[in-house]
Motif scaffolding. Sequence first.
Motif, mmCIF file in Angstrom:
data_model
loop_
_atom_site.group_PDB
_atom_site.id
_atom_site.type_symbol
_atom_site.label_atom_id
_atom_site.label_comp_id
_atom_site.label_asym_id
_atom_site.label_seq_id
_atom_site.Cartn_x
_atom_site.Cartn_y
_atom_site.Cartn_z
ATOM 1 N N ASP A 2 8.487 20.351 0.755
ATOM 2 C CA ASP A 2 8.599 19.786 2.106
ATOM 3 C C ASP A 2 8.873 20.844 3.175
ATOM 4 N N PRO A 3 8.010 21.878 3.301
ATOM 5 C CA PRO A 3 8.243 22.901 4.323
ATOM 6 C C PRO A 3 8.123 22.360 5.746
ATOM 7 N N ALA A 4 7.431 21.236 5.922
ATOM 8 C CA ALA A 4 7.278 20.659 7.259
ATOM 9 C C ALA A 4 8.415 19.710 7.604
ATOM 10 N N ASN A 5 9.403 19.584 6.705
ATOM 11 C CA ASN A 5 10.581 18.739 6.942
ATOM 12 C C ASN A 5 10.216 17.285 7.258
ATOM 13 N N LYS A 6 9.340 16.715 6.441
ATOM 14 C CA LYS A 6 8.992 15.307 6.614
ATOM 15 C C LYS A 6 10.137 14.390 6.206
ATOM 16 N N GLY A 7 11.027 14.875 5.336
ATOM 17 C CA GLY A 7 12.209 14.114 4.970
ATOM 18 C C GLY A 7 12.013 13.261 3.734
ATOM 19 N N ASN A 8 13.115 12.554 3.368
ATOM 20 C CA ASN A 8 13.114 11.720 2.173
ATOM 21 C C ASN A 8 13.193 10.231 2.487
ATOM 22 N N ASP A 9 12.997 9.876 3.765
ATOM 23 C CA ASP A 9 12.954 8.451 4.082
ATOM 24 C C ASP A 9 11.589 7.894 3.693
ATOM 25 N N ALA A 10 11.386 6.611 3.909
ATOM 26 C CA ALA A 10 10.150 5.954 3.465
ATOM 27 C C ALA A 10 8.915 6.602 4.086
ATOM 28 N N LYS A 11 8.990 6.886 5.395
ATOM 29 C CA LYS A 11 7.839 7.480 6.066
ATOM 30 C C LYS A 11 7.574 8.884 5.538
ATOM 31 N N GLY A 12 8.638 9.680 5.393
ATOM 32 C CA GLY A 12 8.472 11.041 4.917
ATOM 33 C C GLY A 12 7.930 11.099 3.498
ATOM 34 N N LEU A 13 8.449 10.223 2.633
ATOM 35 C CA LEU A 13 7.967 10.188 1.251
ATOM 36 C C LEU A 13 6.508 9.754 1.186
ATOM 37 N N ALA A 14 6.127 8.813 2.059
ATOM 38 C CA ALA A 14 4.729 8.369 2.082
ATOM 39 C C ALA A 14 3.809 9.523 2.453
ATOM 40 N N VAL A 15 4.221 10.321 3.441
ATOM 41 C CA VAL A 15 3.417 11.470 3.847
ATOM 42 C C VAL A 15 3.324 12.483 2.713
ATOM 43 N N ARG A 16 4.441 12.739 2.052
ATOM 44 C CA ARG A 16 4.462 13.728 0.980
ATOM 45 C C ARG A 16 3.654 13.252 -0.232
ATOM 46 N N ILE A 17 3.710 11.963 -0.520
ATOM 47 C CA ILE A 17 2.869 11.420 -1.590
ATOM 48 C C ILE A 17 1.397 11.577 -1.219
ATOM 49 N N GLY A 18 1.100 11.392 0.067
ATOM 50 C CA GLY A 18 -0.270 11.596 0.541
ATOM 51 C C GLY A 18 -0.734 13.030 0.319
ATOM 52 N N TYR A 19 0.168 13.996 0.544
ATOM 53 C CA TYR A 19 -0.163 15.394 0.269
ATOM 54 C C TYR A 19 -0.518 15.580 -1.206
ATOM 55 N N ALA A 20 0.289 14.975 -2.086
ATOM 56 C CA ALA A 20 0.051 15.119 -3.524
ATOM 57 C C ALA A 20 -1.280 14.498 -3.931
ATOM 58 N N VAL A 21 -1.563 13.306 -3.399
ATOM 59 C CA VAL A 21 -2.830 12.642 -3.705
ATOM 60 C C VAL A 21 -3.999 13.485 -3.219
ATOM 61 N N ASN A 22 -3.864 14.028 -2.019
ATOM 62 C CA ASN A 22 -4.904 14.900 -1.475
ATOM 63 C C ASN A 22 -5.092 16.132 -2.353
ATOM 64 N N GLY A 23 -3.984 16.650 -2.870
ATOM 65 C CA GLY A 23 -4.067 17.781 -3.774
ATOM 66 C C GLY A 23 -4.825 17.447 -5.047
#
Length: 232
Positions: A103-124
């Motif tokens: 999480d270098p972009a500091n999206k966080g661990n709340d629902a929105k941040g986790l959704a974005v980070r999961i999106g990164y993983a799926v994209n990967g």
Amino acid sequence: MGKFWYNTIYNNSPTTMTQQLTNHVSLWVERLGRFGYVSKGVVYGLVGILAAQAAFGKGGKTTDTQGALQTIVNQPFGKFLLALVAIGLIGYVIWRFVQAIKDPANKGNDAKGLAVRIGYAVNGLIYASLALSAVQIVMGTGSGKNSSDSTEDWTARLLSQPFGQWLVGTGGVLIIALGFYQFYQAFSGKFRKELNLIELSNTEAQWVMRISRFGLAARGIVFCIIYWLVFN
């Protein structure tokens, strides 16, 4: 490189050594990520060029990312060029997983941040598949199956599973939602915070924003077309 390791081992404390090693690794991950974005741009740029040539009767053809990889390998020094693209795509995949995990972009661990980070993983994962295809083509073991065939196969498999229609329907909703999200991004201009426009003049910054809006809107149209072709 040798000088870096000599200074790291002999001239620094353990804490400083750890920090320098971490920074060195982070620098290489960032470079791989940049190279990955370039490779991604090459693939999609080639898809667009071939489609434009086909539209204007200049000998091109409508194709997908798999077709773009095949086009690259058929050029002079094609295997070398495609190997570079494969390395870049692997770098892009690594960068996406770093974004998801560290999480270098500091999206966080709340629902929105986790959704974005999961999106990164799926994209990967998606681009890991494309990188694997590039490697297989370079090694001469590629199946030659295009993305549309693969999509049809996966759609058929999902439909044959329990609740298959619901699964396919959910996939369709996600794709169309991604399309409209691109439109929202283009209209709202919130992507501006991801850009470093400080060193640009007002005119240059305006052009960057216009091109970015156009690109996001075009991407939204692509998602909508994918939804129409696959789910209708």
